[in-house]
Design a protein around this motif. Structure first.
Motif, mmCIF file in Angstrom:
data_model
loop_
_atom_site.group_PDB
_atom_site.id
_atom_site.type_symbol
_atom_site.label_atom_id
_atom_site.label_comp_id
_atom_site.label_asym_id
_atom_site.label_seq_id
_atom_site.Cartn_x
_atom_site.Cartn_y
_atom_site.Cartn_z
ATOM 1 N N VAL A 29 4.798 -5.130 12.544
ATOM 2 C CA VAL A 29 3.983 -6.324 12.287
ATOM 3 C C VAL A 29 3.801 -6.530 10.781
ATOM 4 O O VAL A 29 3.866 -7.658 10.282
ATOM 5 N N ALA A 30 3.571 -5.439 10.043
ATOM 6 C CA ALA A 30 3.397 -5.551 8.591
ATOM 7 C C ALA A 30 4.670 -6.069 7.922
ATOM 8 O O ALA A 30 4.609 -6.925 7.023
ATOM 9 N N GLY A 162 3.021 1.656 2.695
ATOM 10 C CA GLY A 162 2.787 0.298 2.209
ATOM 11 C C GLY A 162 3.783 -0.147 1.170
ATOM 12 O O GLY A 162 3.863 -1.350 0.864
ATOM 13 N N ILE A 163 4.555 0.786 0.616
ATOM 14 C CA ILE A 163 5.582 0.411 -0.357
ATOM 15 C C ILE A 163 6.584 -0.546 0.271
ATOM 16 O O ILE A 163 7.073 -1.461 -0.385
ATOM 17 N N ALA A 191 -2.303 -6.051 8.696
ATOM 18 C CA ALA A 191 -1.315 -5.221 9.395
ATOM 19 C C ALA A 191 -1.185 -3.849 8.736
ATOM 20 O O ALA A 191 -1.033 -2.827 9.422
ATOM 21 N N PHE A 192 -1.256 -3.823 7.413
ATOM 22 C CA PHE A 192 -1.154 -2.548 6.698
ATOM 23 C C PHE A 192 -2.350 -1.645 7.010
ATOM 24 O O PHE A 192 -2.207 -0.432 7.196
ATOM 25 N N LEU A 193 -3.537 -2.254 7.073
ATOM 26 C CA LEU A 193 -4.714 -1.463 7.439
ATOM 27 C C LEU A 193 -4.586 -0.946 8.873
ATOM 28 O O LEU A 193 -5.035 0.163 9.179
ATOM 29 N N ILE A 227 -9.388 2.039 -0.257
ATOM 30 C CA ILE A 227 -8.426 1.863 -1.348
ATOM 31 C C ILE A 227 -7.509 0.679 -1.077
ATOM 32 O O ILE A 227 -7.256 -0.160 -1.954
ATOM 33 N N ALA A 228 -7.000 0.597 0.148
ATOM 34 C CA ALA A 228 -6.077 -0.493 0.478
ATOM 35 C C ALA A 228 -6.770 -1.842 0.387
ATOM 36 O O ALA A 228 -6.226 -2.801 -0.161
#
Length: 775
Positions: A29-30, A162-163, A191-193, A227-228
């Motif tokens: 999804v991300a 996340g890169i 999506a990253f979270l 942090i994100a």
């Protein structure tokens, strides 16, 4: 290893990877959300679906293998093999020999990637996602997805994963300066979270009692979430709302120097030009010396295709390798037109470009390092490498000095070779052609019409402004924005050049736009007796070139407000004076200003039309918005802690009045066990739970025993039978148990329990008459 032991190892790996498919799904999804960020660069959506098909297939293979307990090394190897096999079958299937790849397979795929690079170089955004470009995206993003999934799901380092989405998301801002698509950023961030959260929950498996509340090393969802979220907020909000705080103005190359301008053939030159003109701190692009008495226009690229309603760079379709040979005769230049050779030495400082800055027309370039391509029809030189920094080369150019009679006799003949430079879109706004006809109504020849157009823009009706096109929403060079510019009468060189070039085509004059550098200003020193001209990023310039049969391409200067004198031949009194055929100046008869900073000041003043109060209010609003966003993120991050803290405080207060204070206290104790991830069996009675917690977790025995007995008592006693001392003892026992759990937990687990209390996401428990707490 025996079959039973192998089954046991596979079973253990399956338990360790319980829920891993959720992390893999979140990665997909991300990646898909980040891919949406490429839509401003590519036409259509077929490329998106093709890429996501590859991503879903690859990650589906990885998830399936993990679900069957396959070792992680095997998962990575098989997924990589599947990726390679799909690439070969989809894009080089005809080269296989009995399903085996051959040398032709590698050659074919390599050729496809080279075609993709050339297609990207030739097209202007939004580009057509042809087969080569789609293949490049499918291959690269598929591999990125595999790596991101391995980082998040296989190696359990979700923050590093996340890169992958970030690499995809960063393409659009690097290629073309556009307003940030906040929705895409927010969707990708969400999506990253989810990746971080799902990765942290891998391996939770069936509930079982743990000897002490702990988490695996390196897994801290609360810290990663904070942090994100902070990084995403800073990335989205800070550059967009803070005046002067942009990637262009803050970038540093490690030695204290600003990053140079970048002009690649796949980047819209007019967008880059406007970006560099707005830099708060101009950067030295290049210096040059010349035998000409005046400064030179240095052209990099021609924008000649306007058939689709947007100016696009001329494609180097007939480019040939350049090794120092003469360029040849400039297109359209007759032998009887006076010309004079001009020698120029160029030293590039910080310009990174696929195109070589050259005066037009150039005769020859010497001492040029590297491999270059010459396009004979446009006299442009490129290498598609994008880095001209440090180049020093000698240019032999021609100063074309047509007489007034030659210009008047050029007539209206349009050779077939330049007929494409008259192309216009079918839906060209009527205001453009009607304005051109009105301006040139009294002109007789094409030359007279061209001079009339230039004078129209320089007559005082128009004003130079870098700010107006942005605020007015017409910062660009397509047909609709040109029409808006003619109405607003404010803009910078891109708008003046684009408008004059299109208006010239409506009058039957072939035209194109040249993008490069204005002449610059003279520095203090000299080299070999010649003045040194310094050219900065804010002297990037666009000007129209018009074609006259027998003379060729001639530049005009419609942009006012830059203290640049137009070429002599383009002035209204040139014909009256009989022409200055002996003039030593070429197309760049523009004079270096007496004040070296006059041009830069004009540009900065044009952009600085806002009052200091408006600028201050803009900064206040910007920082206020940023503070509000950060405050919102802070509230979201601490919201679980706030809700959990409020619930505990409410229960502690209610212990003095509740009809079942022991049961209420035990409920809070159970929630605290959930917060610290103390796992236990759902089938245990309260006595079983007490015994295990007392022995394994080492909680205070008297406190948990009294609290358990009180709950059992309340199952049969009349409601409200607890007196004041009993209620006080219940509160003390509960506080002692909570303190014991907190005291035994490491610092990071205490923060996790407070910031991400698991009890908020689990079903509430109630006491049953049997004395067993069940969900």
């Amino acid at each position: 290893m025996s079959a039973s032991r192998r089954r046991s190892a596979a079973q253990q790996r399956r338990e360790e990877k319980t829920g891993a498919w959720k992390s893999t799904l979140a990665v997909a999804v991300a990646i898909g959300a980040a891919l949406i960020g490429l839509t401003p660069l590519l036409q259509g959506f077929g490329w998106w679906f093709a890429t996501m098909a590859m991503v879903v297939l690859l990650l589906g293979v990885a998830a399936t293998l993990r679900g069957r307990g396959v070792p992680e090394v095997t998962v990575v190897a098989v997924t990589a093999i599947v990726w390679g096999g799909l690439v070969v079958v989809l894009y080089a299937g005809s080269t296989l020999w009995f399903l085996l790849p051959t040398l032709s397979t590698l050659t074919d795929i390599s050729g496809d990637l080279a075609d993709a690079r050339l297609s990207i170089a030739q097209q202007e955004v939004p580009a057509i996602a042809d087969g080569a470009i789609t293949q490049l995206i499918v291959m690269s993003v598929g591999l990125i997805a595999v790596i991101a999934d391995e980082l998040a799901t296989g190696l359990r380092t979700p923050v590093l994963s996340g890169i992958g989405p970030l690499a995809v998301l960063a393409i659009a801002p690097l290629v073309r300066k556009t307003e940030p698509n906040v929705a895409v950023y927010v969707l990708t961030a969400a999506a990253f979270l989810a990746v971080i959260w799902c990765s942290s929950r891998i391996g939770s498996g069936p509930p079982r009692l743990k000897t002490r509340p702990t988490v695996k090393g390196g897994r801290n969802p609360a810290l990663a979430f904070g942090i994100a979220a902070g990084a995403v907020a800073t990335m989205i909000v800070l550059p967009a709302i803070t005046p002067g705080l942009t990637a262009e103005s803050l970038a540093d190359d490690g030695s204290g120097n600003r990053f140079p301008s970048v002009y690649a053939t796949g980047i819209d030159p007019t967008i880059q030009l406007g970006r560099d003109l707005r830099r708060s701190d101009p950067v030295l692009s290049l210096t040059y010396t010349t035998t000409s008495t005046e400064g030179l226009y240095l052209k990099m690229v021609n924008l000649g295709d306007f058939s689709g309603g947007t100016w696009q760079p001329e494609l180097p379709l007939n480019a040939v390798g350049y090794d120092g040979q003469d360029f040849g005769t400039p297109p359209g230049l007759a032998p009887d037109v006076p010309v004079e050779e001009v020698a120029t030495t160029v030293s590039i400082a910080s310009l990174r470009s696929d195109w070589l800055p050259l005066p037009y027309p150039t005769k020859r370039v010497d001492e040029l390092a590297g491999t270059w391509l010459l396009t004979p029809t446009s006299f442009t030189v490129t290498d598609l490498q994008g880095d001209t920094r440090g180049l020093n080369y000698q240019v032999t150019g021609l100063a074309v000095n047509p007489t007034a009679g030659q210009l008047a006799e050029a007539g209206a003949v349009v050779p077939d070779a330049v007929h494409d430079y008259l192309a216009l879109p079918d839906d060209l706004p009527a205001v453009i052609s009607s304005t051109a006809s009105e301006v040139a109504s009294g002109a007789v020849t094409n030359y007279d019409r061209a001079v009339a157009l230039q004078e129209y823009f320089r007559s005082g009706q128009f004003r130079y402004s870098l700010a107006a096109p942005v605020s007015g929403g017409y910062d660009g060079d397509n047909a609709q924005m040109i029409a808006a510019f003619l109405e607003a009468k404010e803009g910078y060189c891109v708008h003046f050049a684009a408008a004059m070039a299109v208006m010239a085509r409506t009058l039957g004059i072939p035209s194109r736009i040249a993008v490069g550098y204005a002449p610059g200003q003279t520095a203090d020193g000299t080299t070999e007796g010649r003045p040194v001209f310094e050219v900065y990023t804010d002297q990037l310039h666009a000007w129209p070139e018009l074609y006259f049969d027998g003379i060729g391409w001639l530049p005009f200067e419609p942009t006012p407000g830059l203290d640049i004198t137009p070429p002599d031949y383009s002035l209204p009194d040139y014909a009256l004076a009989g022409g200055a055929g002996s003039s030593a100046s070429n197309q760049s008869t523009s004079t270096a200003t007496a004040d070296p900073n006059a041009q830069r000041d004009d540009q900065q003043n044009a952009f600085g039309s806002l009052t200091p109060e408006q600028i201050l209010m803009g900064q206040i609003r910007g920082w206020g918005t940023f503070a509000a966003v950060l405050g919102g993120i802070f509230v979201v991050v601490i919201a679980p802690w706030t809700v959990r803290w409020a619930r505990r405080r409410s229960r502690l207060r209610r212990l003095a009045t509740d009809e079942l204070p022991g049961t209420l206290a035990w409920t809070e104790f159970e929630d605290t066990l959930d917060d610290y991830r103390v796992q236990r069996s759902a089938g245990d009675t309260m006595f079983d739970l007490e015994r295990r917690l007392r022995d394994d977790v080492e909680l205070p025995e008297p406190a948990i025993d009294r609290l358990r007995r009180q709950v059992e008592y309340e199952q049969y006693a009349p409601p409200g039978s607890a007196d004041g001392p009993t209620r006080e003892r219940i509160r003390s026992d509960l506080v002692a148990l909570i303190s014991a759990l907190e005291g035994r937990a490491p610092t990071r687990e205490r923060y996790r329990a407070r910031l991400l209390p698991a009890s908020l996401w689990r079903r509430r428990r109630t006491a049953t008459p049997t004395g067993t707490l069940v969900p």
